[in-house]
Design a protein around this motif. Structure first.
Motif, PDB file in Angstrom:
ATOM      1  N   GLU A  15      32.452  36.722  37.338  1.00 35.67           N
ATOM      2  CA  GLU A  15      33.686  37.281  37.886  1.00 35.67           C
ATOM      3  C   GLU A  15      33.946  38.609  37.195  1.00 35.67           C
ATOM      4  N   PRO A 256      33.919  34.730  45.797  1.00 37.66           N
ATOM      5  CA  PRO A 256      34.617  36.003  45.668  1.00 37.66           C
ATOM      6  C   PRO A 256      34.076  36.887  44.553  1.00 37.66           C
ATOM      7  N   GLY A 289      39.569  30.723  51.484  1.00 35.65           N
ATOM      8  CA  GLY A 289      40.783  30.639  50.671  1.00 35.65           C
ATOM      9  C   GLY A 289      41.786  29.684  51.313  1.00 35.65           C
ATOM     10  N   VAL A 306      41.264  35.312  47.488  1.00 36.76           N
ATOM     11  CA  VAL A 306      39.952  34.746  47.143  1.00 36.76           C
ATOM     12  C   VAL A 306      39.109  34.493  48.396  1.00 36.76           C
TER      13      VAL A 306
END
Lengths: 373, 373
Positions: A15, A256, A289, A306
């Motif tokens: 991330e 994501p 999401g 997301v």
């Protein structure tokens, strides 16, 4: 909890904290003030700037200073042709095309087929070189100005590039590439040398035209280590440090985070994909999401922040109002994930239909874009 | 007492123990049997073979096996053009010319102007490249066959070379070049990559002609580390390991040991030197094997084995009888150092007079020898 992530020219994982990258790489935010300064010249802002898809830079103010003095810059970007072009690759090119149009400047586009061959154990010279010209058609399909755009394969343009690359290489030692790229004793000597070749286009037009010309490199942030080296060495050779403007990564369909990989064919959409493939991939893989049930979704709403389909729309849907509409409808539960996915499928397929047509047409003019020794 | 000496492609120092080099490098002696086998094809032996100026080899028997089967080899040698050509450089070229003539084979001659530029801090690309073509005239002046000789500058022939060099580079890591060449973290990335370029001509004719052709590299022993790497990698790319035949170094004027350096202008004789310069350098600097006084010299005799003038005659005086006469006359005291020096001056000046004339003529045909992309 500290989230771990990796961003190098060869690996993007985890991330990504883009704020942290700005600090670590030592780049600058694109401020409101800078946005306004750019707008002064472009009349309208680009949606990728407004949405902070292009989020970071080096020396953009200097580029504008020079431009305002009448000293035009040239653009330089590139592609590592290890496979077919996917939508993630198009992001900086779409923006670059806009810059070319608004500032009326030349673009030098490097196909690093040499590096891709040396990096990928199973890729042959011929394959990498072939992808260079296939990918060039994708570049041309985006509408770059034929008179102002110069595309070249490192392998085929080596006569010109090597003569300049050795000037860079002479000023760069193993310690530096080791620390900048994390190379080890096992790294092959071609990869160790290669960054010298990637530096060349940042000053090649200055060599060719016999005068120092500012260079602006729009690129995804993972290539920054190369250009840190270029910025260190260019002044030692008598050229300006290139400026740069950096974009985020289009996230992979499956989640994501990270960067869409050309080698994970299910999580990426290629410019060569059919309507059916696009539909299948988005329906099957696009990370949602949404809530666990329709009932819950209607009640509590989805999370566009997301949801990959929504994220992708921020990269490709130019219309702010449309995008905003989707955001709210999804967030308040009026729009279900399936509906959102269909909006994305529609958007991508209509883009690709046009792109594939233009790519086919590009074959006829390819030769006019190619820079030769 | 162990005498220390260094032999690398960039540094030759100390009293070289050629026997030890054969062991350390893992090459083979040129035996009487091999000499006879070569003579079978050349009819006469070359004086550099008889005198063990060419003293070591790799796979010469295989080259002759293939030749006898009708599978001709090609020759490959080269020059690092960091300055004007001196007499030491001519030694392997004179022998190579003989090989070309006797075996009727092609020669690929590499001018490593890229490497010389990257190695010498103050040498510019333009200077190294200019020396490449100046030195090429010295090569041509020796009489190489215009139809069978292909000379190229690495910088100008990069389009062809780089495409092959990256194939070598992909199979070579930093560990290997570190241990073979003694590179460190301070070595520039161009030097680290360069050996890949020096490998290319060993298989380039095979690439160009689409069939595997044996390669024989006549060269001074200091270049062996490069070709150890080539021999390791060529088979991985599907080509024969190149064979090699190695010569000793022409000693510097100032002493019987080491290698004449192009950067120590007083201790070397250049092909561009005038008659007066040759005379001056030999009279002033040539290390003498004579006694302290004429009286002592007449009584005890001189030592031709350390006398540089005599040593040089072994490299350039083809006539065995003449050389033998000098040896005995000097050793038994009949000939003084001054007289010996005059014999050398006469020999070198008559050689250079002819060479300089041919070098001037070579300018007209230079272009016909140059290999182009």
């Amino acid at each position: 909890m500290t989230k771990k992530f990796t961003v190098t020219p060869w690996k993007v994982e985890g991330e990504i904290d883009y704020e942290k990258l700005i600090k670590e790489f030592g780049t600058e935010h694109i401020t409101e003030k800078l946005l306004h300064r750019i707008e002064k010249h472009t009349k309208e802002p680009h949606y990728m700037l407004k949405r902070k898809i292009f989020f970071s830079h080096r020396d953009m103010n200097w580029i504008l200073d020079e431009y305002e003095k009448g000293n035009k810059f040239f653009l330089y970007t590139g592609r590592g042709p290890s496979g077919h072009t996917h939508l993630g690759h198009l992001v900086p090119w779409i923006f670059t095309k806009w810059l070319q149009e608004k500032f009326e400047v030349e673009l030098y586009f490097q196909m690093t087929d040499d590096e891709k061959f040396m990096y990928h154990p199973k890729l042959s010279v011929e394959e990498a070189n072939k992808f260079a010209y296939d990918n060039a058609l994708d570049v041309i399909a985006l509408g770059f100005d034929q008179k102002k755009t110069f595309i070249f394969s490192d392998i085929d343009y080596a006569k010109t590039l090597y003569k300049q690359a050795i000037r860079v290489a002479k000023k760069l030692n193993f310690s530096t590439v080791k620390s900048v790229f994390g190379f080890t004793n096992d790294t092959n000597v071609g990869m160790i040398f290669f960054t010298s070749v990637q530096s060349v286009p940042a000053f090649l037009p200055s060599v060719m035209k016999g005068k120092n010309i500012p260079c602006l490199i729009p690129h995804a942030i993972d290539q920054d280590p190369h250009f840190r080296i270029t910025r260190d060495i260019a002044p030692k050779l008598g050229y300006y440090k290139p400026a740069a403007i950096h974009c985020r990564f289009l996230p992979p369909l499956t989640g994501p985070h990270g960067k869409m990989s050309a080698s994970a064919t299910e999580t990426a959409i290629y410019t060569t994909d059919s309507e059916e493939q696009v539909k299948h991939k988005i329906m099957k893989y696009a990370f949602s999401g949404g809530r666990d049930s329709v009932k819950e979704h209607r009640e509590k709403g989805g999370n566009p922040d997301v949801d990959v389909s929504y994220q992708w729309l921020t990269f490709f849907e130019e219309n702010d109002k449309k995008l905003e509409g989707v955001y709210h409808a999804y967030k308040n539960g009026d729009m279900l994930t399936g509906e959102l996915k269909h909006i994305l499928i529609e958007k991508i397929n209509s883009f690709l239909k046009e792109h594939q047509k233009k790519k086919e047409q590009a074959k006829k003019v390819l030769d006019k874009y190619i820079l030769k020794d």
